[in-house]
Each structure stands twice: as structure tokens, then as C-alpha cells.
Design a protein around this motif. Structure first.
Motif, short mmCIF file in Angstrom:
data_model
loop_
_atom_site.label_atom_id
_atom_site.label_comp_id
_atom_site.label_asym_id
_atom_site.label_seq_id
_atom_site.Cartn_x
_atom_site.Cartn_y
_atom_site.Cartn_z
N GLN A 1 0.82 -1.21 0.00
CA GLN A 1 0.00 0.00 0.00
C GLN A 1 0.86 1.26 0.00
O GLN A 1 0.48 2.28 -0.61
CB GLN A 1 -0.94 0.01 1.21
CG GLN A 1 -2.06 1.05 1.10
CD GLN A 1 -2.95 0.82 -0.10
OE1 GLN A 1 -3.39 -0.30 -0.35
NE2 GLN A 1 -3.19 1.88 -0.87
N ASP A 2 2.01 1.22 0.67
CA ASP A 2 2.94 2.36 0.59
C ASP A 2 3.28 2.66 -0.86
O ASP A 2 3.25 3.82 -1.30
CB ASP A 2 4.25 2.04 1.33
CG ASP A 2 4.13 2.12 2.83
OD1 ASP A 2 3.20 2.78 3.33
OD2 ASP A 2 4.98 1.53 3.53
N HIS A 3 3.64 1.63 -1.62
CA HIS A 3 3.99 1.83 -3.03
C HIS A 3 2.81 2.38 -3.81
O HIS A 3 2.96 3.30 -4.62
CB HIS A 3 4.44 0.51 -3.66
CG HIS A 3 5.76 0.00 -3.17
ND1 HIS A 3 6.89 0.78 -3.13
CD2 HIS A 3 6.14 -1.24 -2.74
CE1 HIS A 3 7.91 0.06 -2.68
NE2 HIS A 3 7.47 -1.16 -2.43
N VAL A 4 1.62 1.83 -3.58
CA VAL A 4 0.43 2.28 -4.31
C VAL A 4 0.15 3.75 -4.00
O VAL A 4 -0.09 4.56 -4.91
CB VAL A 4 -0.78 1.41 -3.96
CG1 VAL A 4 -2.08 2.04 -4.49
CG2 VAL A 4 -0.62 0.01 -4.53
N ASP A 5 0.20 4.11 -2.74
CA ASP A 5 -0.09 5.49 -2.36
C ASP A 5 0.94 6.45 -2.93
O ASP A 5 0.60 7.56 -3.39
CB ASP A 5 -0.13 5.62 -0.84
CG ASP A 5 -1.33 4.91 -0.21
OD1 ASP A 5 -2.26 4.55 -0.96
OD2 ASP A 5 -1.31 4.70 1.02
N THR A 6 2.21 6.05 -2.91
CA THR A 6 3.27 6.91 -3.43
C THR A 6 3.11 7.12 -4.93
O THR A 6 3.16 8.26 -5.42
CB THR A 6 4.65 6.29 -3.14
OG1 THR A 6 4.81 6.14 -1.72
CG2 THR A 6 5.77 7.17 -3.67
N MET A 7 2.91 6.03 -5.66
CA MET A 7 2.76 6.16 -7.12
C MET A 7 1.51 6.95 -7.48
O MET A 7 1.52 7.75 -8.43
CB MET A 7 2.73 4.77 -7.75
CG MET A 7 4.06 4.04 -7.70
SD MET A 7 4.06 2.49 -8.65
CE MET A 7 3.07 1.44 -7.61
N SER A 8 0.44 6.74 -6.74
CA SER A 8 -0.80 7.48 -7.02
C SER A 8 -0.61 8.97 -6.82
O SER A 8 -1.17 9.79 -7.58
CB SER A 8 -1.92 6.95 -6.13
OG SER A 8 -2.19 5.58 -6.39
N ALA A 9 0.18 9.34 -5.82
CA ALA A 9 0.43 10.77 -5.58
C ALA A 9 1.26 11.38 -6.70
O ALA A 9 1.02 12.53 -7.11
CB ALA A 9 1.14 10.95 -4.24
N TYR A 10 2.23 10.64 -7.22
CA TYR A 10 2.98 11.14 -8.38
C TYR A 10 2.05 11.29 -9.59
O TYR A 10 2.07 12.30 -10.29
CB TYR A 10 4.13 10.20 -8.74
CG TYR A 10 5.25 10.13 -7.74
CD1 TYR A 10 5.77 11.29 -7.15
CD2 TYR A 10 5.81 8.91 -7.37
CE1 TYR A 10 6.79 11.22 -6.23
CE2 TYR A 10 6.84 8.83 -6.44
CZ TYR A 10 7.33 9.99 -5.87
OH TYR A 10 8.35 9.92 -4.95
N ALA A 11 1.23 10.28 -9.82
CA ALA A 11 0.33 10.32 -10.97
C ALA A 11 -0.65 11.50 -10.87
O ALA A 11 -0.99 12.11 -11.89
CB ALA A 11 -0.44 9.01 -11.08
N ALA A 12 -1.06 11.82 -9.65
CA ALA A 12 -2.00 12.92 -9.46
C ALA A 12 -1.41 14.27 -9.88
O ALA A 12 -2.15 15.22 -10.15
CB ALA A 12 -2.45 12.97 -8.00
#
Length: 365
Positions: free
Chosen positions: A244-255
Motif C-alpha cells: 500500500q505504501d507503493h500504491v499510495d506513493t505512485m498514485s500521488a505522483y500520478a495525481a
């Protein structure tokens, strides 16, 4: 859970041969790759005897669908004297990618480390350094124009506390050097994806992660093209980010508007001695990366920073640590290989189940 027969057969083949790129693509990624060095670098390490087995694994198109030169495209090799360019080292891996049908991620245009000695010994003014950056990026990216799927344009611009690293580039030009490098890369190779690449930017609450987001926003606000964020992911087996750390981090970059994120230099080092418990922790870490990448639309792929333990940078840089890659010295795979194969298999199976449910609903509608 019983998988549909075609998927069961697919996974059986994957488990038998550890075809990581084949399964990663079936799970929705663009590639699973491995960085590699030139034979000359390996010979200097006294490891030439491993060539045959190593090359058989690396060249297998179902195992690795992408590669990156670990050293050969860096400033030290490509511009050894002012305005004098030598692309020999980088061409070795570029040619390998072409000959084996792999995507080529090119690395790295502007980095504070592995610079040619003349760069560090020169007394720079803002004007002379601007000219040198543009000349270097234009020549190097221009040489491989059309061959690089992506470029790591600026590498490791952040210090450990998330502020800008006080490199010679930043000391003379401030954050302007980052804009300048991306602008020159976009002009020299307009078809390549342009990445900011760094380590320690995989956890959502990290100050370095915040710094990487700041760089993306700075470039976006300035109207400078940036396509992706590369998370090097040099991780440690006993303290690694969660899925979930990875998912949240990547999602923030994508945003922030980047079209891609990727794991660009993945390894998971172990504090010696290596044992089953630590290998299980390592397998969990690799699995977290594999699963997370399939969950974020913008995550295009995973690159391990070489795949064979004796060729790893880890033991030299972190004494007392090692075994961070996917194949041991005797070419037996780490448990992490099966962990990722299983992870991709579960994604493939779940996707097939969802597709079957949709098909059945359409038949009864």
C-alpha cells in the motif's frame, strides 16, 4: 480458488521457467527488465566465467523484456573530455537491447556522481555550465534518438532531507539546471519518455518523496515536459515499504500529471548471514513491488538493478550486506522469483475471473 484452465496452464509454464516479463505483461505491465553492464566491467570484476549462463537468462525475451545500461551512458563514459564524445560503452547495451528485442531505458543524463574528472575540476560560471549541460544532453540524447523508450534525465537531485543536493550543478545554477536538462532532452529525443529518477522516494510520507513531488510540480508549473518518476527502490529486506505504501506513493505522483511511474533500479539487500527468514522478508518486498505496480495504471514496469548477485553493486557499497537480486551465484533463483511469479499469476487469474463474470452477465442480460 480454482483458476480457469487456460490461466492454470499459463501459470504452470511461468512457474517452471520463471518467465517474469511474459507474466508481467499478461498482468498488465509494459515490461519487466534487468539492468546490465558491459562485458568489460564484468571482466574487471573477475566474473567472466559466468557469461554463458548469465547471458542465456538475460537474453531470454520472456524473462526480461527491457534493459538499462548501469554505467555506459553516464557522463564519465560519454563525454570524457569537453566536447569529446564516446558512445562505445553505452552502445554495448543499446545493441544488446536491439538484438534481443528489448525496450531500452537510457540512464542517466545529468547526475552529480560518475562525472568525467574535467567536469568537477572546472571553475564554472552560470553561462559556461548552462552551455555544458545543453551540449552534453543534446549530444548524448541525440545520439540515441529513437532508440530509448525512456531517459533518466536528472538523477538523484535530492539530499536525504528532501532538499536539493548541493551538487556543482545546483551550487552554480540552482533548480534551473533541472529545467535546462529536461528542456534539452525533450528537444534532442522528443519521442522518449523523460523521467526524474531517485532513491528513497518509495514511501508516501518520506521527505524525499515530498521533494520528488516538488520537482515534478516545479517542472509542470514551468511548462517543462516531464513524463515520469523513476523510483530506484534500493530496498532492505527487514524494513521495506508495504504494498500500500507503493500504491499510495505512485498514485500521488500520478495525481501531479505524470503519465508514467516505474521501479527503475530494484534490489532488496539482506544483512549477512543470509538465511531462510531473511529471504522470506526479501520475497515479500519483491512481491509488494510486483502487486503494487499492477494496481496503479501509470506504473509501466519494473527493472531490477542487474539480476545476478555477483554482479551487484551492493556488497561494495554496503559492506556486510548482499544477496539483493534474483539469482544466486550458482544461478539458482531466489524465493523472490517465485513470489513475483505467484503475484503476477494471481493478478492474471483475477482478471480472467472478472472477464468471465462480465461475459456471463452479458449473456444473461
Amino acid at each position: 480458488m480454482r483458476l480457469p484452465v487456460p490461466v492454470s496452464l499459463l501459470l504452470l509454464g511461468g512457474l517452471a521457467t520463471a518467465q517474469l516479463d511474459f507474466l508481467a505483461k499478461k498482468a498488465g505491465l509494459k515490461y519487466f527488465g534487468a539492468a546490465t553492464d558491459t562485458p568489460g566491467q564484468r571482466e574487471r570484476a573477475g566474473l567472466q566465467a559466468a557469461y554463458t549462463q548469465y547471458d542465456a537468462i538475460l537474453h531470454d525475451p520472456k524473462q526480461f523484456g527491457q534493459t538499462t545500461p548501469t554505467n555506459g551512458m553516464k557522463w564519465l563514459f560519454t563525454e570524457p573530455a569537453p566536447g569529446v564524445f564516446n558512445f562505445t560503452e553505452g552502445e554495448v547495451v543499446a545493441d544488446l537491447a536491439r538484438d534481443t528485442g528489448k525496450l531500452l531505458r537510457c540512464h542517466a543524463l545529468v547526475w552529480h556522481n560518475q562525472l568525467a574528472p574535467w567536469v568537477e575540476s572546472t571553475t564554472w560560471t552560470p553561462d559556461t555550465l548552462r552551455a555544458a549541460i545543453v551540449r552534453h544532453v543534446s549530444a548524448v540524447a541525440g545520439h540515441w534518438k529513437g532508440r530509448c523508450y525512456a531517459w533518466d534525465v536528472v538523477n538523484e537531485a535530492l539530499d536525504e532531507d528532501g532538499t536539493y543536493r548541493k551538487s556543482l550543478f545546483y551550487t552554480v545554477l540552482g533548480e534551473e539546471y533541472i529545467k535546462l536538462a529536461f528542456q534539452a532532452a525533450a528537444e534532442a529525443d522528443p519521442g522518449a519518455k523523460l523521467y526524474y529518477n531517485d532513491y528513497g522516494i518509495e514511501r508516501p510520507a518520506s521527505v524525499k518523496t515530498a521533494g520528488a513531488r516538488r520537482i515534478v510540480k516545479m517542472l509542470k508549473d514551468a511548462g517543462v515536459r516531464i513524463d515520469g518518476v523513476g523510483m530506484q527502490a534500493h530496498l532492505h529486506a527487514d524494513n521495506h515499504p508495504s504494498m500500500q505504501d507503493h500504491v499510495d506513493t505512485m498514485s500521488a505522483y500520478a495525481a501531479l500529471g505524470v503519465s508514467e511511474v516505474a521501479f527503475t533500479e530494484l534490489d532488496v539487500r539482506i544483512t549477512e548471514p543470509v538465511n531462510e527468514t531473511k529471504l522470506a522478508w526479501q520475497a515479500d518486498s519483491y512481491r509488494n513491488v510486483a502487486v503494487a505496480c499492477t494496481k496503479v495504471k501509470q506504473c509501466v514496469g519494473i527493472t531490477v538493478w542487474d539480476f545476478y548477485d555477483p554482479f551487484s553493486w551492493i556488497p561494495v557499497t554496503f559492506p556486510g550486506e548482499g544477496a539483493g537480486l534474483l539469482w544466486f551465484e550458482d544461478f539458482k533463483p531466489h524465493p523472490a522469483v517465485k513470489a513475483m511469479v505467484d503475484a503476477f499469476g494471481e493478478v492474471i487469474g483475477n482478471g480472467t475471473k472478472c472477464a468471465e463474470k462480465r461475459r456471463r452477465r452479458s449473456l444473461t442480460a
